[in-house]
Design a protein around this motif. Structure first.
Motif, PDB file in Angstrom:
ATOM      1  N   ARG A  77       3.809  -3.093   6.207  1.00 17.24           N
ATOM      2  CA  ARG A  77       3.664  -1.630   6.273  1.00 17.24           C
ATOM      3  C   ARG A  77       5.037  -0.969   6.395  1.00 17.24           C
ATOM      4  NH1 ARG A  77      -0.963  -1.417  10.694  1.00 17.24           N
ATOM      5  NH2 ARG A  77      -0.783  -3.671  10.678  1.00 17.24           N
ATOM      6  N   LEU A  78       5.573  -0.536   5.257  1.00 22.67           N
ATOM      7  CA  LEU A  78       6.895   0.085   5.211  1.00 22.67           C
ATOM      8  C   LEU A  78       6.869   1.498   4.643  1.00 22.67           C
ATOM      9  CD1 LEU A  78       9.039  -2.849   3.763  1.00 22.67           C
ATOM     10  CD2 LEU A  78       8.878  -2.120   6.135  1.00 22.67           C
ATOM     11  N   SER A  79       5.845   1.845   3.911  1.00 25.33           N
ATOM     12  CA  SER A  79       5.812   3.111   3.169  1.00 25.33           C
ATOM     13  C   SER A  79       4.982   4.151   3.911  1.00 25.33           C
ATOM     14  CB  SER A  79       5.222   2.891   1.777  1.00 25.33           C
ATOM     15  OG  SER A  79       5.966   1.919   1.086  1.00 25.33           O
ATOM     16  N   GLU A  80       5.460   5.392   3.909  1.00 22.66           N
ATOM     17  CA  GLU A  80       4.707   6.480   4.542  1.00 22.66           C
ATOM     18  C   GLU A  80       3.716   7.074   3.557  1.00 22.66           C
ATOM     19  OE1 GLU A  80       6.999   9.575   6.350  1.00 22.66           O
ATOM     20  OE2 GLU A  80       8.119   8.171   7.601  1.00 22.66           O
ATOM     21  N   ASN A  81       2.477   7.225   4.018  1.00 20.25           N
ATOM     22  CA  ASN A  81       1.491   7.914   3.186  1.00 20.25           C
ATOM     23  C   ASN A  81       1.621   9.418   3.418  1.00 20.25           C
ATOM     24  OD1 ASN A  81       0.202   8.474   5.611  1.00 20.25           O
ATOM     25  ND2 ASN A  81      -1.536   7.117   5.226  1.00 20.25           N
ATOM     26  N   GLY A  82       0.731  10.195   2.877  1.00 14.94           N
ATOM     27  CA  GLY A  82       0.789  11.650   3.003  1.00 14.94           C
ATOM     28  C   GLY A  82       0.683  12.153   4.425  1.00 14.94           C
ATOM     29  N   ASP A  83       0.093  11.347   5.310  1.00 14.99           N
ATOM     30  CA  ASP A  83      -0.063  11.730   6.715  1.00 14.99           C
ATOM     31  C   ASP A  83       1.088  11.239   7.591  1.00 14.99           C
ATOM     32  OD1 ASP A  83      -2.543  12.846   6.058  1.00 14.99           O
ATOM     33  OD2 ASP A  83      -3.580  10.952   6.421  1.00 14.99           O
ATOM     34  N   GLY A  84       2.091  10.577   6.983  1.00 17.75           N
ATOM     35  CA  GLY A  84       3.210  10.067   7.756  1.00 17.75           C
ATOM     36  C   GLY A  84       2.953   8.716   8.401  1.00 17.75           C
ATOM     37  N   LYS A  85       1.814   8.126   8.093  1.00 18.59           N
ATOM     38  CA  LYS A  85       1.451   6.815   8.641  1.00 18.59           C
ATOM     39  C   LYS A  85       2.065   5.713   7.783  1.00 18.59           C
ATOM     40  CE  LYS A  85      -2.601   3.971   9.556  1.00 18.59           C
ATOM     41  NZ  LYS A  85      -4.045   3.842   9.376  1.00 18.59           N
ATOM     42  N   VAL A  87       2.095   2.423   5.786  1.00 16.86           N
ATOM     43  CA  VAL A  87       1.083   1.634   5.086  1.00 16.86           C
ATOM     44  C   VAL A  87       1.783   0.642   4.153  1.00 16.86           C
ATOM     45  CG1 VAL A  87      -0.687   3.439   5.198  1.00 16.86           C
ATOM     46  CG2 VAL A  87       0.859   3.344   3.235  1.00 16.86           C
ATOM     47  N   SER A  88       1.025  -0.334   3.685  1.00 21.34           N
ATOM     48  CA  SER A  88       1.561  -1.301   2.715  1.00 21.34           C
ATOM     49  C   SER A  88       1.647  -0.658   1.338  1.00 21.34           C
ATOM     50  CB  SER A  88       0.667  -2.542   2.647  1.00 21.34           C
ATOM     51  OG  SER A  88      -0.523  -2.240   1.948  1.00 21.34           O
ATOM     52  N   ILE A  89       2.351  -1.315   0.446  1.00 23.22           N
ATOM     53  CA  ILE A  89       2.470  -0.821  -0.928  1.00 23.22           C
ATOM     54  C   ILE A  89       1.097  -0.826  -1.611  1.00 23.22           C
ATOM     55  CG2 ILE A  89       3.040  -2.998  -2.093  1.00 23.22           C
ATOM     56  CD1 ILE A  89       4.769   0.394  -2.665  1.00 23.22           C
ATOM     57  N   LEU A  90       0.214  -1.740  -1.200  1.00 20.72           N
ATOM     58  CA  LEU A  90      -1.141  -1.775  -1.746  1.00 20.72           C
ATOM     59  C   LEU A  90      -1.965  -0.596  -1.244  1.00 20.72           C
ATOM     60  CD1 LEU A  90      -1.977  -5.583  -1.429  1.00 20.72           C
ATOM     61  CD2 LEU A  90      -1.374  -4.325  -3.514  1.00 20.72           C
ATOM     62  N   ASP A  91      -1.745  -0.188   0.015  1.00 20.34           N
ATOM     63  CA  ASP A  91      -2.498   0.919   0.603  1.00 20.34           C
ATOM     64  C   ASP A  91      -1.927   2.274   0.229  1.00 20.34           C
ATOM     65  OD1 ASP A  91      -4.239  -0.854   1.858  1.00 20.34           O
ATOM     66  OD2 ASP A  91      -2.984  -0.975   3.654  1.00 20.34           O
ATOM     67  N   LEU A  92      -0.649   2.333  -0.165  1.00 24.19           N
ATOM     68  CA  LEU A  92      -0.018   3.616  -0.470  1.00 24.19           C
ATOM     69  C   LEU A  92      -0.795   4.330  -1.568  1.00 24.19           C
ATOM     70  CD1 LEU A  92       2.346   5.540   0.077  1.00 24.19           C
ATOM     71  CD2 LEU A  92       3.689   4.208  -1.533  1.00 24.19           C
ATOM     72  N   PRO A  93      -1.094   3.851  -2.679  1.00 20.10           N
ATOM     73  CA  PRO A  93      -0.546   2.702  -3.388  1.00 20.10           C
ATOM     74  C   PRO A  93       0.728   3.100  -4.128  1.00 20.10           C
ATOM     75  CG  PRO A  93      -2.338   3.624  -4.660  1.00 20.10           C
ATOM     76  CD  PRO A  93      -2.208   4.474  -3.409  1.00 20.10           C
ATOM     77  N   GLY A  94       1.475   2.075  -4.546  1.00 23.47           N
ATOM     78  CA  GLY A  94       2.720   2.338  -5.252  1.00 23.47           C
ATOM     79  C   GLY A  94       3.037   1.247  -6.247  1.00 23.47           C
ATOM     80  N   ASP A  95       4.095   1.459  -7.003  1.00 22.46           N
ATOM     81  CA  ASP A  95       4.556   0.493  -7.999  1.00 22.46           C
ATOM     82  C   ASP A  95       5.481  -0.529  -7.345  1.00 22.46           C
ATOM     83  OD1 ASP A  95       3.225   1.994  -9.934  1.00 22.46           O
ATOM     84  OD2 ASP A  95       5.031   3.072 -10.561  1.00 22.46           O
ATOM     85  N   VAL A  96       5.695  -1.650  -8.040  1.00 24.47           N
ATOM     86  CA  VAL A  96       6.578  -2.705  -7.555  1.00 24.47           C
ATOM     87  C   VAL A  96       7.513  -3.113  -8.685  1.00 24.47           C
ATOM     88  CG1 VAL A  96       6.696  -5.037  -6.584  1.00 24.47           C
ATOM     89  CG2 VAL A  96       4.768  -3.554  -5.985  1.00 24.47           C
ATOM     90  N   LEU A  97       8.817  -3.190  -8.386  1.00 20.36           N
ATOM     91  CA  LEU A  97       9.820  -3.682  -9.330  1.00 20.36           C
ATOM     92  C   LEU A  97      10.466  -4.909  -8.699  1.00 20.36           C
ATOM     93  CD1 LEU A  97      11.478  -3.447 -11.944  1.00 20.36           C
ATOM     94  CD2 LEU A  97      13.041  -1.926 -10.697  1.00 20.36           C
ATOM     95  N   ILE A  98      10.323  -6.066  -9.359  1.00 19.80           N
ATOM     96  CA  ILE A  98      10.837  -7.327  -8.831  1.00 19.80           C
ATOM     97  C   ILE A  98      12.122  -7.680  -9.577  1.00 19.80           C
ATOM     98  CG2 ILE A  98      10.323  -9.753  -8.393  1.00 19.80           C
ATOM     99  CD1 ILE A  98       7.300  -8.902  -8.662  1.00 19.80           C
TER     100      ILE A  98
END
Length: 178
Positions: A77-85, A87-98
């Motif tokens: 859990r590194l990313s902030e959602n719209g509520d400032g909580k 969350v994981s990249i899966l829960d955000l959700p967001g893209d991934v660049l490896i």
């Protein structure tokens, strides 16, 4: 930079088997094909808001280590959602660049960097391919449960690459897998 060691079932011999650096971004792109002398323009892959994952495999890395890496990277859990909580990249959700990043395995000796602990190139390519495929499949499966269509993109293994990004922070985290 935060550092966390992920524990394995067996004791570590000789240090970490893999390292990842996680960096949040608003957007990022990496060159996967350079321009040619024949006039062909450079080729890029890019993502929107999400996570850049720099990956390095060291001697002793296995498919089991890769599986733990994927679970950790996609679920931390590194990313902030719209509520400032957070969350994981899966829960955000967001893209991934490896991005493959062999220099993460370096150690300084005198005034030089040495990479003797890095895995052989063919083994590293196999593990990198596994890592990218599992990430891609996990994000794709997660997309079935939501209305978004987030992507996993990756750089090319064993090549120099040109990266540009707009960071969010920067929030950068180093994780070692033993």
């Amino acid at each position: 930079m935060a550092s966390e060691k992920c524990k394995s079932d067996s004791p570590s011999v000789g240090g970490p088997k893999a390292r990842v650096v996680l960096q949040q971004c608003f957007s990022a792109k990496v060159q996967v094909e350079p321009p040619t002398n024949e006039g062909q323009e450079a080729e890029y892959v890019e993502i929107g808001r999400g996570l850049i994952v720099y990956v390095c495999f060291m001697k002793g890395a296995t498919e089991e280590v890769v599986d733990r890496m994927v679970r950790s990277v996609l679920n931390v859990r590194l990313s902030e959602n719209g509520d400032g909580k957070l969350v994981s990249i899966l829960d955000l959700p967001g893209d991934v660049l490896i991005i493959p990043q062999a220099t993460l395995g370096g150690n300084i000796k005198s005034k030089c960097m040495q990479y003797h602990k890095n895995i052989a190139k063919d083994e590293g390519f196999h593990l990198y391919t596994r890592f990218t495929n599992i990430c891609r499949n996990t994000v794709k499966e997660n997309n079935k449960n939501i209305e978004n269509n987030h992507v996993v993109k990756n750089g090319t293994y064993g090549n120099r690459q040109v990266l540009s990004m707009v960071t969010n922070g920067p929030f950068t985290h180093l994780i070692e897998f033993v």
